[in-house]
Design a protein around this motif. Sequence first.
Motif, short mmCIF file in Angstrom:
data_model
loop_
_atom_site.label_atom_id
_atom_site.label_comp_id
_atom_site.label_asym_id
_atom_site.label_seq_id
_atom_site.Cartn_x
_atom_site.Cartn_y
_atom_site.Cartn_z
N ASP A 50 0.85 -1.19 0.00
CA ASP A 50 0.00 0.00 0.00
C ASP A 50 0.89 1.24 0.00
O ASP A 50 0.87 2.05 0.93
CB ASP A 50 -0.91 -0.03 1.23
N SER A 51 1.67 1.39 -1.07
CA SER A 51 2.64 2.48 -1.13
C SER A 51 3.08 2.67 -2.58
O SER A 51 2.83 1.82 -3.44
CB SER A 51 3.87 2.16 -0.27
N LEU A 62 2.64 4.09 -9.01
CA LEU A 62 1.69 4.69 -8.09
C LEU A 62 1.07 3.67 -7.13
O LEU A 62 0.85 2.51 -7.50
CB LEU A 62 0.57 5.38 -8.87
N ARG A 63 0.79 4.12 -5.93
CA ARG A 63 0.06 3.34 -4.93
C ARG A 63 -1.24 2.81 -5.54
O ARG A 63 -1.98 3.56 -6.20
CB ARG A 63 -0.23 4.26 -3.76
N PRO A 64 -1.56 1.53 -5.36
CA PRO A 64 -2.75 0.96 -6.00
C PRO A 64 -4.04 1.73 -5.73
O PRO A 64 -4.83 1.98 -6.66
CB PRO A 64 -2.82 -0.46 -5.42
N GLY A 152 2.06 10.37 -11.90
CA GLY A 152 2.91 11.10 -10.97
C GLY A 152 2.30 12.45 -10.67
O GLY A 152 1.30 12.86 -11.27
N ALA A 153 2.90 13.16 -9.72
CA ALA A 153 2.38 14.46 -9.30
C ALA A 153 3.10 15.58 -10.03
O ALA A 153 4.27 15.46 -10.41
CB ALA A 153 2.53 14.62 -7.79
N ALA A 201 -4.01 12.85 -1.93
CA ALA A 201 -3.01 11.84 -2.31
C ALA A 201 -1.65 12.51 -2.36
O ALA A 201 -1.55 13.71 -2.62
CB ALA A 201 -3.35 11.23 -3.68
N GLN A 202 -0.59 11.74 -2.11
CA GLN A 202 0.76 12.32 -2.02
C GLN A 202 1.77 11.57 -2.89
O GLN A 202 2.84 11.17 -2.41
CB GLN A 202 1.23 12.28 -0.57
N PRO A 203 1.50 11.37 -4.18
CA PRO A 203 2.54 10.74 -5.01
C PRO A 203 3.76 11.64 -5.14
O PRO A 203 3.65 12.87 -5.04
CB PRO A 203 1.85 10.59 -6.37
#
Length: 217
Positions: A50-51, A62-64, A152-153, A201-203
Motif C-alpha cells: 500500500d505504497s 503509483l500506490r494501487p 505522478g504528481a 493523495a501524495q505521489p
Amino acid sequence: MTDYSAMRRHMVEGQVRTSDVTMGGLVQAMRDIPRELFLPKAKRAQAYSDSHVELTEGRWLLRPRDFAKLLQAMEPRKTDIALNLASGRGYSCAVLASLVETVVGVEPDTAMLEKSSASLDHIGADNAVVIEGDIKNGAPDQGPFDLILVDGAVAAPSRSWFDQLSDGGRLGVFEMVNGAGRAVLYRRDGGAVGRRELFDAQPPLLPGFEPEPSFVF
C-alpha cells in the motif's frame, strides 16, 4: 515461491475495493494483471504494498489505491483513445488497455520504455504502444485523446495536455501545491476546461514538474 496471485487478490480486496472502487472492469484488470511484472526484479516483493514503489531514481509506480480511484473517476470507456504520460514500465498502460480501445504511452527513459514494451507484449496488450517523448509535450501527433492519465504528481499541468483533449475528454493528474497533494480531474467541454478536486493523495513529484521557485524580497 512467492504467491503473487494471492497478493494481487489481497491488494484488490484490502486496498482497492475498500476505497470505493467499484468499476467492474477496473477491479478485474487489477486482479488479473501481474503488477510484479512491471517492476525491477529487486522490487517485485513490493508490488502489492500500500505504497508508491520506486522504479528508478525519481520515478515511481503509483500506490494501487490512488491509481484506481483516479482512473475510476476518469470513467474509461471501451471506445476511448487514451494517453498515459510518464508511463514508466507500463503498468498503467496495461490496465488502461483492458478498459479502452487504444493506449499510447509516453516515456522519456529509454530503458524503461523497452521494459514496458516487452511486458505489454508478454501479457498480450496489443492495443497499447509506448513511444519515447517529452512528458510535457504529450503526443500531439497521436491525439486528440478521450483520456489522459499522468503517472505522478505535478505542481501544475502542462498547457499542451489540455490542447490534446477531445471534446468531452478527461485528464486525470495529481497536483502538489504547498506540500499538499490532490487528485484532480479536468474535463473539456468545447472550448472550456472544467476542474474538479477528487481526493487527497501524495505521489512523488515527477522530475521537471516541481514548483517554480518563489522569491521573497
